[in-house]
Design a protein around this motif. Structure first.
Motif, PDB file in Angstrom:
ATOM      1  N   THR A  76      76.672   9.879  13.043  1.00  0.00           N
ATOM      2  CA  THR A  76      77.836  10.620  12.549  1.00  0.00           C
ATOM      3  C   THR A  76      79.139  10.034  13.087  1.00  0.00           C
ATOM      4  O   THR A  76      80.092   9.815  12.330  1.00  0.00           O
ATOM      5  CB  THR A  76      77.732  12.099  12.945  1.00  0.00           C
ATOM      6  OG1 THR A  76      76.507  12.650  12.434  1.00  0.00           O
ATOM      7  CG2 THR A  76      78.900  12.896  12.396  1.00  0.00           C
ATOM      8  N   THR A 198      77.755   7.658   3.079  1.00  0.00           N
ATOM      9  CA  THR A 198      76.315   7.937   3.075  1.00  0.00           C
ATOM     10  C   THR A 198      75.520   6.682   3.392  1.00  0.00           C
ATOM     11  O   THR A 198      74.572   6.717   4.191  1.00  0.00           O
ATOM     12  CB  THR A 198      75.889   8.498   1.705  1.00  0.00           C
ATOM     13  OG1 THR A 198      76.626   9.691   1.428  1.00  0.00           O
ATOM     14  CG2 THR A 198      74.407   8.817   1.688  1.00  0.00           C
ATOM     15  N   LEU A 255      68.709  13.832   3.170  1.00  0.00           N
ATOM     16  CA  LEU A 255      70.055  13.364   2.836  1.00  0.00           C
ATOM     17  C   LEU A 255      70.056  12.597   1.523  1.00  0.00           C
ATOM     18  O   LEU A 255      70.936  12.788   0.677  1.00  0.00           O
ATOM     19  CB  LEU A 255      70.592  12.479   3.969  1.00  0.00           C
ATOM     20  CG  LEU A 255      71.982  11.876   3.760  1.00  0.00           C
ATOM     21  CD1 LEU A 255      73.031  12.973   3.662  1.00  0.00           C
ATOM     22  CD2 LEU A 255      72.322  10.910   4.899  1.00  0.00           C
ATOM     23  N   THR A 259      72.031  13.449  -2.061  1.00  0.00           N
ATOM     24  CA  THR A 259      73.118  12.529  -2.408  1.00  0.00           C
ATOM     25  C   THR A 259      72.686  11.482  -3.430  1.00  0.00           C
ATOM     26  O   THR A 259      73.445  10.542  -3.697  1.00  0.00           O
ATOM     27  CB  THR A 259      73.640  11.803  -1.149  1.00  0.00           C
ATOM     28  OG1 THR A 259      72.567  11.054  -0.551  1.00  0.00           O
ATOM     29  CG2 THR A 259      74.194  12.789  -0.148  1.00  0.00           C
TER      30      THR A 259
END
Length: 274
Positions: A76, A198, A255, A259
């Protein structure tokens, strides 16, 4: 003729999809099945075995949750740093004319070609001098430096696709350059920024080399480095390695699931204009 060409392409496209699906599905199936296989039966010739959760019970420990926390923090933080640097840099390269974009993009491509292993020793010496070895800061900075050229190259086409007329209209209305960028350009390219972020997150999540070399204490390892501890000079704990691989992949699969459409649309738009 067009209908015939279309009918010819469809079987080829379907066949390629089937082959790619098998190429990805079979290894994943083998990983999952091995994670449920007793350790003594892993190297056996029989495909029949009694499933067990022993491997998952062995790897689900406090060390796993620590490694998971480390991976989340590193991925992150690195992604945030990369986006903060790459967004204005990509916008500048998209709007500057002449020879500057060619030279800068050439330099970024060259940086992408430098082997990651060639940067380990210099970065180790730098981080040692700064006394940040064995901390998250060292790995985050290294990962951010590794991914920033990639993010700039990937994000530039999104800014190139923004019509200059939109920015000129904002300037005519009295908006400053920064406000035009913030209020007009960024909302238009938000899918591109999200796509790049991403991809950066996914790559950093699996980054291994920097984590192993810049963390001197194994207790600080993220998930990618924790996988290596399943391999020792006494052999490989295959069920434990595969169980840890499955657990490590779950956040990435979640994730990717949420996405997928964003990645598909974003990469398609980014490939249209460079």
């Amino acid at each position: 003729m067009t209908a015939l060409a279309g009918s010819t392409r469809r079987p080829v496209s379907t066949g390629m999809r089937v082959l790619l699906g098998i190429a990805y599905f079979v290894p994943m199936l083998w990983i999952v099945l091995t994670s449920f296989t007793p350790r003594n039966d892993v190297l056996g010739s029989s495909l029949l075995f009694t499933p067990t959760l022993d491997a998952y019970g062995a790897v689900i420990t406090p060390a796993l949750f620590t490694a998971l926390q480390q991976s989340v923090v590193i991925a992150t933080s690195s992604t945030v740093i990369v986006v903060l640097i790459a967004v204005p840099a990509a916008y500048g390269l998209a709007r500057v004319g002449g020879w500057v974009p060619t030279v800068v993009l050439s330099g970024l491509i060259i940086l992408q070609m430098v082997p990651q292993t060639a940067t380990v020793i210099p970065l180790f010496q730098v981080f040692g001098g700064l006394r940040i070895l064995d901390t998250n800061v060292a790995v985050i900075l290294a990962d951010a430096a590794l991914m920033t050229p990639f993010a700039i190259i990937l994000m530039r086409p999104f800014f190139r696709a923004v019509p200059l007329a939109l920015e000129e209209a904002g300037a005519v209305d009295g908006a400053s350059g920064f406000r035009v960028f913030r209020s007009i350009v960024l909302p238009v390219v938000r899918n591109g920024v999200a796509t790049t972020a991403t991809l950066v997150f996914l790559i950093v999540w699996g980054e291994f080399l920097y984590a192993v070399n810049f963390f001197l204490t194994p207790a600080n390892y993220p998930l990618s480095a924790l996988l290596a501890q399943q391999v020792s000079s006494y052999g490989v704990n295959w069920p434990g390695l595969m169980a840890l691989g499955v657990i490590t992949s779950v956040p990435i699969m979640v994730l990717f699931f949420f996405t997928y459409r964003l990645l598909k649309e974003g990469l398609t738009v980014g490939a249209v204009k460079s």
